[in-house]
Design a protein around this motif. Structure first.
Motif, PDB file in Angstrom:
ATOM      1  N   ASN A  47      -3.515  44.273 -53.366  1.00 60.73           N
ATOM      2  CA  ASN A  47      -3.665  43.547 -54.346  1.00 60.73           C
ATOM      3  C   ASN A  47      -4.543  44.156 -55.615  1.00 60.73           C
ATOM      4  N   GLU A  48      -3.867  45.300 -56.430  1.00 62.26           N
ATOM      5  CA  GLU A  48      -4.530  46.075 -56.968  1.00 62.26           C
ATOM      6  C   GLU A  48      -5.789  46.416 -57.415  1.00 62.26           C
ATOM      7  N   GLY A  49      -6.329  46.300 -56.692  1.00 61.38           N
ATOM      8  CA  GLY A  49      -8.052  46.641 -56.841  1.00 61.38           C
ATOM      9  C   GLY A  49      -8.784  45.393 -57.368  1.00 61.38           C
ATOM     10  N   SER A  50      -8.122  44.841 -57.390  1.00 60.12           N
ATOM     11  CA  SER A  50      -9.183  43.191 -57.387  1.00 60.12           C
ATOM     12  C   SER A  50      -9.315  42.915 -56.210  1.00 60.12           C
ATOM     13  N   ARG A  51     -10.272  41.938 -56.227  1.00 64.98           N
ATOM     14  CA  ARG A  51     -11.179  41.988 -54.828  1.00 64.98           C
ATOM     15  C   ARG A  51     -10.864  40.541 -53.844  1.00 64.98           C
ATOM     16  N   LEU A  52     -10.482  40.310 -52.939  1.00 65.05           N
ATOM     17  CA  LEU A  52     -10.331  39.185 -51.690  1.00 65.05           C
ATOM     18  C   LEU A  52     -11.004  38.991 -51.645  1.00 65.05           C
ATOM     19  N   PHE A  53     -11.468  37.507 -52.329  1.00 64.79           N
ATOM     20  CA  PHE A  53     -12.619  36.933 -51.925  1.00 64.79           C
ATOM     21  C   PHE A  53     -12.367  36.174 -50.127  1.00 64.79           C
ATOM     22  N   VAL A  54     -11.437  35.228 -50.179  1.00 63.28           N
ATOM     23  CA  VAL A  54     -11.254  34.187 -49.509  1.00 63.28           C
ATOM     24  C   VAL A  54      -9.998  34.506 -48.177  1.00 63.28           C
ATOM     25  N   LEU A  55     -10.237  35.289 -46.868  1.00 62.38           N
ATOM     26  CA  LEU A  55      -9.421  35.198 -45.848  1.00 62.38           C
ATOM     27  C   LEU A  55      -8.911  34.625 -44.674  1.00 62.38           C
ATOM     28  N   THR A  56      -9.847  33.264 -45.248  1.00 58.98           N
ATOM     29  CA  THR A  56      -8.962  31.771 -43.860  1.00 58.98           C
ATOM     30  C   THR A  56      -8.415  31.389 -43.845  1.00 58.98           C
ATOM     31  N   GLY A  57      -6.790  32.237 -44.671  1.00 62.25           N
ATOM     32  CA  GLY A  57      -5.950  31.463 -44.438  1.00 62.25           C
ATOM     33  C   GLY A  57      -5.361  32.392 -43.354  1.00 62.25           C
ATOM     34  N   LEU A  58      -5.586  33.561 -42.956  1.00 63.04           N
ATOM     35  CA  LEU A  58      -4.870  34.109 -42.442  1.00 63.04           C
ATOM     36  C   LEU A  58      -4.986  33.705 -40.118  1.00 63.04           C
ATOM     37  N   ARG A  59      -6.093  32.526 -40.488  1.00 60.08           N
ATOM     38  CA  ARG A  59      -6.096  32.226 -39.557  1.00 60.08           C
ATOM     39  C   ARG A  59      -5.075  31.349 -38.922  1.00 60.08           C
ATOM     40  N   ARG A  60      -4.007  31.232 -39.303  1.00 57.21           N
ATOM     41  CA  ARG A  60      -3.384  30.128 -39.315  1.00 57.21           C
ATOM     42  C   ARG A  60      -1.785  30.915 -39.155  1.00 57.21           C
ATOM     43  N   ILE A  61      -1.804  32.114 -39.171  1.00 60.14           N
ATOM     44  CA  ILE A  61      -0.738  32.876 -38.943  1.00 60.14           C
ATOM     45  C   ILE A  61      -0.311  33.252 -37.390  1.00 60.14           C
ATOM     46  N   ALA A  62      -0.849  33.098 -36.403  1.00 59.79           N
ATOM     47  CA  ALA A  62      -1.224  33.705 -35.318  1.00 59.79           C
ATOM     48  C   ALA A  62      -0.227  34.122 -34.939  1.00 59.79           C
ATOM     49  N   GLY A  63       1.252  34.143 -35.580  1.00 64.78           N
ATOM     50  CA  GLY A  63       1.958  34.791 -34.871  1.00 64.78           C
ATOM     51  C   GLY A  63       2.202  36.015 -35.268  1.00 64.78           C
ATOM     52  N   LEU A  64       1.087  36.762 -36.812  1.00 68.39           N
ATOM     53  CA  LEU A  64       1.740  37.689 -37.488  1.00 68.39           C
ATOM     54  C   LEU A  64       1.589  38.602 -36.148  1.00 68.39           C
ATOM     55  N   ARG A  65       2.681  40.163 -36.400  1.00 70.77           N
ATOM     56  CA  ARG A  65       2.749  41.012 -36.013  1.00 70.77           C
ATOM     57  C   ARG A  65       2.004  42.461 -36.903  1.00 70.77           C
ATOM     58  N   GLU A  66       1.954  42.298 -37.958  1.00 72.19           N
ATOM     59  CA  GLU A  66       2.201  43.705 -38.680  1.00 72.19           C
ATOM     60  C   GLU A  66       1.003  43.257 -39.698  1.00 72.19           C
ATOM     61  N   LEU A  67       0.042  43.853 -40.643  1.00 73.23           N
ATOM     62  CA  LEU A  67      -0.791  42.892 -41.528  1.00 73.23           C
ATOM     63  C   LEU A  67      -1.089  43.562 -42.323  1.00 73.23           C
ATOM     64  N   GLN A  68      -1.348  44.294 -44.096  1.00 71.96           N
ATOM     65  CA  GLN A  68      -1.491  44.625 -44.908  1.00 71.96           C
ATOM     66  C   GLN A  68      -2.287  44.332 -45.814  1.00 71.96           C
ATOM     67  N   LEU A  69      -3.636  44.986 -45.658  1.00 76.81           N
ATOM     68  CA  LEU A  69      -4.256  44.596 -46.724  1.00 76.81           C
ATOM     69  C   LEU A  69      -5.148  45.823 -47.160  1.00 76.81           C
ATOM     70  N   GLN A  70      -4.058  46.143 -48.623  1.00 73.88           N
ATOM     71  CA  GLN A  70      -4.604  47.264 -49.366  1.00 73.88           C
ATOM     72  C   GLN A  70      -4.655  46.794 -50.824  1.00 73.88           C
ATOM     73  N   GLY A  71      -5.462  47.473 -51.618  1.00 80.36           N
ATOM     74  CA  GLY A  71      -6.141  47.045 -52.701  1.00 80.36           C
ATOM     75  C   GLY A  71      -7.295  46.092 -52.649  1.00 80.36           C
ATOM     76  N   CYS A  72      -8.040  45.350 -52.238  1.00 77.59           N
ATOM     77  CA  CYS A  72      -7.996  44.597 -51.781  1.00 77.59           C
ATOM     78  C   CYS A  72      -9.624  44.563 -52.359  1.00 77.59           C
ATOM     79  N   GLN A  73     -11.221  45.531 -52.006  1.00 74.80           N
ATOM     80  CA  GLN A  73     -12.027  45.440 -52.298  1.00 74.80           C
ATOM     81  C   GLN A  73     -12.846  45.413 -51.155  1.00 74.80           C
ATOM     82  N   LEU A  74     -11.919  45.246 -49.497  1.00 73.39           N
ATOM     83  CA  LEU A  74     -12.959  44.149 -48.340  1.00 73.39           C
ATOM     84  C   LEU A  74     -14.447  45.632 -48.734  1.00 73.39           C
TER      85      LEU A  74
END
Length: 894
Positions: free
Chosen positions: A627-654
């Motif tokens: 996300n290049e340093g921009s804040r990621l506010f809403v992450l609820t969309g991840l709930r629908r990807i139950a089959g995800l094996r690898e997740l990278q959230l970089q530069g999201c200001q978490l």
């Protein structure tokens, strides 16, 4: 003095300016020359022979001149008597006849001069000079628009461009191609007409003779032009060219090659057509000149179409000449009768000559009258031509120019219409030679420019050059093309190419020829708005597996991307903020067609994880959001990807671990680097993620590692580098499956002895901390250790148990407080050949046999096996023996 080169350029400029002079302008120039000749002739005669002869009309002489007159009167009488033949009369002095004037010769000359200025009308004396001045004004006004500062530069530029267009070999090439296309089209029409069943002719029309069918040809008829230079040395075997001037170029003539002709059956033996292949092969210089000429024409068009100053100046010039002619005729015609042979003079010199009235004759009156009539006749014709010019200007739309005739006669049907000054100049050039506009249209046609660019690219970027640019990396054939106007045609012949990278190509178009690229699997488009033909889209849908897109806005993403049903990886890099894309459902809603998509990488400024990702949740395995340093506010969309094996959230200001991670039960790799995480209390909630084996939390602000880290029993890699950890909890060492532990860049002061529980540990990075000692249990229990990095600490000594690490391949001891190295390092046989990084002075503190073992170079076979056995490390780069010696010597000097 003028040089010969200046005179030659002046003559060339005058000859080129004739292109913009229609027939009436040429006729008016000749009329002005004739008027100049008339005025010069009249002036020459007036200067050389103009005079008047005067005689007195008053017969009564004055007293003061009687005696003189008497004496003077005897002289002519005596002369007259002397001239009388002797045989006429015996009387020697017969009486004189005529009226006696009593004037001497000087008095006659004097009174003639006085009467010339007083009795002769002024127009009789100054007509030649007035006519000469008027003719010069007409001459100057006739070419005023060629020399006016606001118009002369544009006219010169237009004539120069027109000359280049006529001399360019590409003009002949394009017009020849257009003529061949027209012949082929006509031939196809004739074939269609012959295939139709013959109709019974009507009785009323059966007796009529057949009307011959004519066809307009776009070929040059050979009209002479000052811009064109013909050459008689051209071989007669060369077909007629649309631009005869091109035959004058030796380089161009040498490059002419006749295309094979296509002969039809005997029923149509007279029809000979050229095949649609290219006739003339342009060399590199001609191609570059043609490209420069296209750009020059484009800029000149934009400059000239912005105003109509040339049209206004020419209109004002025509009106001025017409008004001037009207004025001259209006005041000259009444003065025509004033030019007469006889004039009555009343000089005020009665006291000198004794007469008050004289009768004078003007010797040149008849000649001047005839010259004035001739001058007025020429001036009248000049005025009629100006009146015709004015009516032509006002009744013709000279500020609009359309190539409709050209579009009907040849295949150059995409030439745009012109306006303002450029349209007016072409109208003027049409009056001289209509074929000049046809030659210029070649460089106004987008299709012609496209064909030129394609041929230039095909010549410059041939198959051999593209193959030489192809590189093999990671077992794949790769090719990168940057900043080209369009894709070279030879690109589609590379059947072995697997990865294609296109950057900053403005007009990239994939045609059906992409089917020849049978090995293409990965495509990179960096700021490259590519278009795909329908035939090429089916090929890309079947073969393309990975696509990398770099763009500025979400609207720049081509629509055909979301129809690649065979795509496995999609990388999107660009601005994808809420207002610009995701909030409007930019394109993720279309990902439902990508049913085989397994990897999605997004590099942009998102404000929420799009909920539309559930459309590809069934196949998506890896999701990366940078996300290049921009804040990621809403992450609820991840709930629908139950089959995800690898997740990278970089530069999201978490700042905390997302709660949406609880739904990802199949997650194996979690990468939350480059965020603002301060606490990891939520690690306990990740206990049910039993498949999680890799956790990367580097480059955050974690102050303490909670004991709940022990619930992550399946972890094999834990990256906590570049945080603010001061100690390690004992629960960390209960992760018995841990193989890689990265703790660089923290505030650790000691390493607990419980580290001995990590017996499967293969990599340990403790660099950049505050360690003073290392526990001996690390070397006695972690025997599987391959990589150990303790650089940039405060170590004062190493335990002698380090010799037990026989499988150690890399050891970094730089920037510590060591005074000597233990001799047991010689038992670490895996460190030889560059595996030990330490200062040179410390290295020489080892015994000689230990130094020989560590510096011993491996054999080629041993080196190969060793390089294959060395594991990759994120914190410990591999150095060869040469690099190691250089680094150690450099640090020893520092």
């Amino acid at each position: 003095m003028f040089s010969l080169s200046e005179l030659a350029s002046l003559n060339e400029r005058q000859s080129r300016s004739k292109l913009l002079k229609p027939w009436w302008e040429v006729f008016m120039d000749y009329l002005v020359v004739l008027m100049l000749m008339v005025s010069v002739l009249a002036g020459t005669v007036l200067l050389s022979r103009d005079r008047v002869v005067c005689l007195p009309l008053d017969p009564t002489p004055t007293p003061n001149t009687s005696s003189q007159s008497y004496s003077n009167s005897d002289e002519p009488s005596s002369k007259a008597s002397s001239q009388v033949p002797r045989s006429s009369s015996p009387n020697p002095r017969p009486p004189a006849r005529g009226r006696r004037t009593h004037l001497v010769y000087q008095q006659y000359v004097y009174i003639s001069q006085v009467c010339y200025h007083e009795a002769l009308p002024w127009y009789s004396r100054f007509f030649p000079y007035m006519a000469l001045l008027q003719s010069l004004v007409l001459l100057a006004s006739g070419s005023f628009w060629f020399h006016f500062p606001l118009t002369s530069a544009r006219i010169e530029h237009f004539l120069a461009i027109l000359g280049k267009c006529c001399e360019s070999p590409w003009t002949s090439r394009a017009l020849s191609h257009a003529a061949r296309q027209e012949r082929i089209r006509d031939q196809q029409e004739e074939e269609q007409e012959e295939r139709q069943p013959p109709q019974t002719p009507h009785p009323s029309t059966s007796s009529l003779p057949p009307v011959p069918r004519t066809r307009h040809s776009s070929l040059d008829s050979g009209t002479d032009s000052p811009l064109l230079k013909r050459s008689d040395s051209v071989s007669t075997a060369i077909p007629p060219s649309p631009c005869p001037s091109t035959h004058s170029c030796d380089g161009f003539v040498s490059s002419v090659s006749l295309a094979p002709r296509v002969y039809f059956p005997a029923s149509r033996s007279s029809a000979v057509l050229y095949s649609p292949r290219q006739v003339i092969n342009l060399d590199k210089s001609d191609g570059e000149q043609a490209r420069a000429l296209f750009e020059r024409v484009r800029r000149f068009r934009s400059h000239c179409e912005s105003s109509d100053v040339i049209y206004k100046v020419y209109l004002a010039q025509t009106i001025f000449k017409l008004l001037l002619v009207t004025l001259i005729v209006s005041y000259t015609t009444p003065l025509l009768d004033s030019i007469s042979f006889t004039h009555t003079c009343h000089p005020e010199e009665h006291a000198l000559v004794g007469y008050s009235t004289f009768e004078c004759t003007h010797a040149l009156a008849s000649l001047l009258h005839k010259l004035l009539v001739a001058y007025l006749t020429l001036l009248g014709l000049y005025g009629l031509l100006n009146l015709y010019t004015l009516s032509w200007i006002l009744h013709s739309s000279l500020r609009q120019y359309s190539f409709h005739v050209l579009k009907e006669s040849c295949s150059l049907r995409d030439v745009p219409d012109l306006s303002n000054d450029l349209a007016f100049l072409l109208h003027m050039a049409d009056q001289y030679d209509p074929l000049l506009a046809q030659r210029l249209s070649v460089f106004l046609s987008p299709v012609s420019e496209t064909r030129l660019l394609e041929e230039n690219q095909e010549r410059r970027w041939g198959p051999e050059k593209l193959r030489s640019m192809t590189t093999d990396a990671e077992g794949q054939s790769r090719l990168q093309l940057v900043a080209l106007p369009r894709l070279p045609p030879a690109l589609f012949t590379l059947s072995q190419l697997q990865v294609l990278k296109l950057e900053f190509i403005t007009d990239a178009k994939f045609t059906a020829q992409v089917a020849n690229m049978t090995s293409l699997r990965e495509l990179h488009l960096c700021h490259c708005p590519a278009s795909v033909d329908p035939g090429a889209l089916g090929v890309l849908q079947e073969r393309l597996e990975a696509l990398h897109l770099t763009f500025n806005q979400a609207a720049d993403i081509p629509g055909w991307v979301y129809s690649l049903r065979g795509l496995h990886e999609l990388h999107l890099s660009g601005r994808l903020d809420y207002e610009g894309g995701v909030g409007r459902g930019w394109t993720l809603g279309s990902l439902r067609q990508l049913r085989h998509l397994r990897v999605l990488v997004v590099r942009g400024m998102l404000q929420r994880v799009p909920g539309e990702l559930y459309e590809v949740a069934g196949s998506l395995v890896r999701l990366e959001i940078h996300n290049e340093g921009s804040r990621l506010f809403v992450l609820t969309g991840l709930r629908r990807i139950a089959g995800l094996r690898e997740l990278q959230l970089q530069g999201c200001q978490l700042e905390r671990l997302p709660s949406a991670l609880l739904a990802l039960t199949n997650l194996r790799t979690l990468d939350l680097q480059h965020n603002n995480l301060r606490t990891l209390e939520e690690l306990l909630s990740l206990a049910h993620l039993r498949r999680l084996s890799c956790l990367r939390l580097a480059y955050n602000r974690v102050l303490a590692l909670p004991a709940s880290v022990g619930v992550l029993r399946g972890l094999e890699l834990l990256d906590l580098a570049n945080n603010q950890l001061q100690d390690l909890p004992p629960a960390l060492f209960t992760l018995h499956r841990l193989r890689r532990l990265l703790l660089a860049g923290n505030l650790l002061e000691e390493l607990p002895a419980e580290v001995k529980a990590l017996q499967q540990l293969t990599e340990l990075d403790l660099s950049g901390n505050r360690l003073e000692t290392l526990p001996a249990e690390l070397f006695s229990s972690c025997l599987e250790l391959h990589i150990l990095n303790v650089a940039h600490n405060s170590l004062s000594s190493l335990p002698t148990e380090i010799g037990a690490l026989t499988q150690l391949l890399r050891l970094d001891l730089r920037s510590n407080s060591l005074e000597e190295l233990p001799a047991e390092l010689g038992y670490c046989s895996g460190l030889h050949g560059g595996g030990l990084l330490v200062e040179d002075c410390l290295f020489h503190s080892l015994p000689r046999h230990a130094r020989d073992i560590l510096t011993h170079s491996c054999s080629p076979s041993g080196k190969s096996s060793e390089s294959q056995s060395r594991p990759e490390s994120d914190s410990f780069p591999y150095f060869s023996a040469t690099q190691w010696s250089f680094s150690s010597a450099l640090e020893s000097q520092i």
